[in-house]
Scaffold this motif. Structure first.
Motif, PDB file in Angstrom:
ATOM      1  N   PRO A 142       1.271  -1.190  -0.318  1.00  0.00           N
ATOM      2  CA  PRO A 142       0.072  -0.338   0.017  1.00  0.00           C
ATOM      3  C   PRO A 142       0.808   1.026  -0.097  1.00  0.00           C
ATOM      4  CG  PRO A 142      -0.586  -1.345   1.701  1.00  0.00           C
ATOM      5  CD  PRO A 142       0.770  -2.225   1.189  1.00  0.00           C
ATOM      6  N   GLY A 143       1.812   1.073   1.235  1.00  0.00           N
ATOM      7  CA  GLY A 143       3.008   2.487   0.792  1.00  0.00           C
ATOM      8  C   GLY A 143       3.412   2.423  -0.369  1.00  0.00           C
TER       9      GLY A 143
ATOM     10  N   VAL B 193       0.759   4.596  -2.662  1.00  0.00           N
ATOM     11  CA  VAL B 193       0.713   6.010  -2.247  1.00  0.00           C
ATOM     12  C   VAL B 193       1.322   6.658  -2.752  1.00  0.00           C
ATOM     13  CG1 VAL B 193       0.913   7.401  -0.031  1.00  0.00           C
ATOM     14  CG2 VAL B 193      -0.919   4.830  -0.047  1.00  0.00           C
TER      15      VAL B 193
ATOM     16  N   ALA C 209       0.307   7.095  -6.692  1.00  0.00           N
ATOM     17  CA  ALA C 209      -0.667   8.149  -6.691  1.00  0.00           C
ATOM     18  C   ALA C 209      -0.329   9.314  -6.123  1.00  0.00           C
ATOM     19  CB  ALA C 209      -1.723   7.919  -5.486  1.00  0.00           C
ATOM     20  N   GLY C 210       0.651   9.417  -5.723  1.00  0.00           N
ATOM     21  CA  GLY C 210       1.163  11.080  -4.343  1.00  0.00           C
ATOM     22  C   GLY C 210       2.608  11.711  -5.671  1.00  0.00           C
TER      23      GLY C 210
END
Length: 183
Positions: free
Chosen positions: A73-74, A77, A80-81
């Protein structure tokens, strides 16, 4: 009696070279994200995918499942970031696709390690890898196309396009399963 795939047991070392594919996919995903961020001048932010990829790869080698639960998940993220920075859009897209490929390969390794008897592991890995590469290639191609083509559609058009995409991809998966079953 529970299926051997679903039964919780001690995870034994993987019987074939699948772990190498998992670690390779993890390293490639982290490198794509970190490289894109470094190229955009976001050197400090590039430490995040490098650290997360290192934790996940180490956990995959040592067979520690909790590392995947944190790092995967990191990395998503971070991908996406990265779209909100000056990173070229294909770097986060490629990193995201490779993160998901690594996740599926790790899941296959985990399931095979939990199964006591496997009829034809090599064939199973081949079929799974083929499906995975086709789906990842289609996802990357469509994502690449979406970064180039600009189409103005309203909310209803986006909803219809999303439904058509889901239906089309599910039909593609059914077709791939049928092809692989007949092969």
């Amino acid at each position: 009696m529970a299926s051997p795939v679903l039964r919780q047991e001690t995870i034994h070392p993987v019987r074939s070279g699948g772990s190498l594919a998992v670690v390779g996919a993890i390293i490639l995903a982290a490198a794509l994200l970190a490289g894109g961020l470094i190229a955009a001048g976001e050197t400090l932010l590039a430490l995040a995918p490098a650290a997360l990829g290192g934790v996940w790869a180490t956990g995959a080698i040592l067979q520690r499942e909790w590392t995947r639960a944190i790092a995967m998940p990191g990395l998503i993220v971070v991908a996406a970031g990265a779209t909100f920075t000056q990173v070229a859009p294909l770097a986060p897209l490629a990193g995201l696709v490779m993160t998901l490929v690594a996740w599926r390969l790790a899941d296959l390794d985990r399931r095979l390690a939990l199964t006591n008897v496997i009829a034809d592991e090599r064939s199973l890995r081949h079929v799974h890898s083929t499906r995975l590469l086709v789906v990842a290639g289609v996802a990357f191609a469509l994502g690449s196309l979406a970064t180039v083509v600009r189409v103005e559609i309203g909310s209803m058009g986006a909803l219809i396009a999303g439904v058509l995409a889901v239906v089309g991809l599910s039909r593609l998966v059914v077709l791939l399963r049928r092809i692989m079953r007949d092969a």
